[in-house]
Design a protein around this motif. Structure first.
Motif, PDB file in Angstrom:
ATOM      1  N   SER A 125       4.497   4.527   8.471  1.00 63.88           N
ATOM      2  CA  SER A 125       3.905   4.986   9.723  1.00 63.88           C
ATOM      3  C   SER A 125       4.913   4.919  10.860  1.00 63.88           C
ATOM      4  N   GLN A 151       2.474   2.390   2.537  1.00 60.13           N
ATOM      5  CA  GLN A 151       2.252   3.087   3.810  1.00 60.13           C
ATOM      6  C   GLN A 151       3.532   3.176   4.626  1.00 60.13           C
ATOM      7  N   SER A 203       0.820  -1.215   0.000  1.00 61.46           N
ATOM      8  CA  SER A 203       0.000   0.000   0.000  1.00 61.46           C
ATOM      9  C   SER A 203       0.851   1.261   0.000  1.00 61.46           C
TER      10      SER A 203
END
Length: 111
Positions: free
Chosen positions: A19, A17, A15
């Motif tokens: 974080s 991502q 994805s």
């Protein structure tokens, strides 16, 4: 000038991502990176998304075969850059996973 302090990040490659919270969602790799390195990794993920979207638009032109496809070449190249960064910045578990999946050998044989 960006902060050169390394911070912990959790990366989900599929994805794109990135974080700082390990509990937000499932993640693939844990890395230690500076702000500058994270900006670079984010640019690689953005390049994959952009090339992927171009490929999606062109996918309605069925006569272009995968191996003649510049967008797919761009995605493959960028994925190699992403995995190389994760390998260099990642913890031992990240490096071991990349080695066990033979992702580094695929990267190295392209250079």
């Amino acid at each position: 000038m960006m902060d050169q302090t390394k911070k912990t990040y959790y990366i989900t490659v599929g994805s794109g991502q990135i974080s700082q919270l390990s509990t937000v969602s499932a993640w693939d790799f844990k890395i230690e990176a500076t702000d500058e390195e994270i900006v670079q990794l984010r640019e690689y993920f953005d390049q994959v998304y952009s090339a992927d979207f171009q490929g999606f638009l062109r996918s309605h032109t069925p006569y272009v075969q995968y191996h003649y496809d510049r967008e797919n070449d761009a995605i493959d190249e960028t994925h190699k850059k992403i995995y190389r960064m994760i390998y260099e910045l990642g913890d031992e578990e990240a490096r071991e996973h990349i080695r066990s999946q033979q992702l580094m050998s695929k990267i190295d044989e392209q250079e």
